[in-house]
Design an enzyme around this catalytic site. Sequence first.
Site, PDB file in Angstrom:
ATOM      1  N   GLY A 292      -6.096 -18.367  -8.214  1.00 57.28           N
ATOM      2  CA  GLY A 292      -6.098 -17.293  -7.247  1.00 57.28           C
ATOM      3  C   GLY A 292      -6.720 -16.162  -7.930  1.00 57.28           C
ATOM      4  CE1 TYR A 334       3.155  -7.384 -11.375  1.00 56.60           C
ATOM      5  CE2 TYR A 334       0.793  -6.589 -11.977  1.00 56.60           C
ATOM      6  CZ  TYR A 334       1.428  -7.137 -11.378  1.00 56.60           C
ATOM      7  OH  TYR A 334       0.978  -8.070 -10.109  1.00 56.60           O
ATOM      8  CB  CYS A 361       6.027  11.385  -0.896  1.00 62.19           C
ATOM      9  SG  CYS A 361       5.018  12.356   0.307  1.00 62.19           S
ATOM     10  CD  GLU A 362       8.259   7.323  -4.628  1.00 61.55           C
ATOM     11  OE1 GLU A 362       8.546   7.518  -5.643  1.00 61.55           O
ATOM     12  OE2 GLU A 362       8.821   6.934  -3.369  1.00 61.55           O
TER      13      GLU A 362
END
Length: 443
Positions: A292, A334, A361-362
Amino acid sequence: MHFYGTATRNARGHLAVGGVDVADLAREFGTPLYIMDEALIRRNCRAYVESFREHYPDFDVAYASKAFLCTAMVALAEQEGLALDVVSGGEIATALQAGFPMERTYFHGNNKSGEEIRLALEAGVGRLVVDSTHELHLLEAVAAGAGRRVRILLRVTPGVEAHTHEYISTGQLDSKFGIPIAGGLALAAAREALALPHVELMGFHCHIGSQIFDLQGYRVAAQRMLDLMAAFRSETGSVARELSLGGGLGVRYVEGDRPTSPAELVACISAAVRAGAAERGLPLPRLIVEPGRSIVAEAGTTLYTVGSIKEIPGVRTYLAVDGGMGDNIRPALYQAEYECAVANKLDSPRTRVVTVVGRYCESGDVLLRDVAVAGDVAPGDLLAVFATGAYNFSMASHYNRFPPPPVVFVRDGRADLVVRRQSFAEMAALDLLPERLRSRTAR
């Protein structure tokens, strides 16, 4: 600067992919924008198929849809002679919508629902890859109700530790996926499968992880799987005719990455299975792989427009773009790393070090940390982030009610929109407002 596939610096000093200036793509389709290099995707597909034709007599290359899926990608995979690995009812529906030959699909998943299994049977999925004994008996019940006999592979965990991030390691004993070979559990499940009248066990499947550079894990997995197949024949008298070693081949995201090519992987596992089968007196099984990431990752470029640039003297310079974790969750999930360039200023010296952040908003909405970009970067410029073709579109979200980016395929100077951008109204189209909430005063 490392360019992927057909990406080049054109006469204007701009990034071009598939012969198309990305500045022109930004004007036509807006940003953020996923750009997929169709020629590179096709080249990667052919690398697998042609290598198998050289090294192994009976094989199947099943594209792992979870990496990147839309109807155009399904059609491309079919044109290149690939089968399809699907993991949900939604991916099955996409394959059906694209007219894919469903007998060439493999249906994976560690917790398939009865409804999804029924959909797979109705659609004519070629193989169900059974992940547990619970699923084995659920499948038997659904197949019996439908009056069907279903061909399956049994997914097992060979106890191989792939040298990759713990979130994308799947072949070790402690995994949510598959039935362990250890303790005879996989062999016991295989015996159960043989006893079920509506199930036909074709062989075994494993997948040791993702973003793998060292081929030794595949060699070890092949030997353990062949040991299982030999034990299966010895104890039951039946022969497993198919062996899937999954996918997981790594790609180049940043300068230090040294991935192995599809041709090297195919040569490695073909030799391992040929020799291992001969040593155990087993007939050569049909050999299946499920690439993939190594098909689509390097073919993807995400294009953003630069917004605010915030310099904190002696600390850091933040460069904000009009996307972020909603279109690329991998750095937050990750700690994935990427490379980037100011796409409309490739000739400018890369003298400014910035941390690229998104508009969500992080505080964790960080795409790239401490990367060098054009010294004269300014609001309104275009930032290209490379090797974003795998899992970025697939894992995109509507967080903060931003629509995911559209997708264009580029090839030979042509750009085709294959997924359009959603409007705000379309994002809200499934919302329902109960009558009791329509009043502005609580009742």
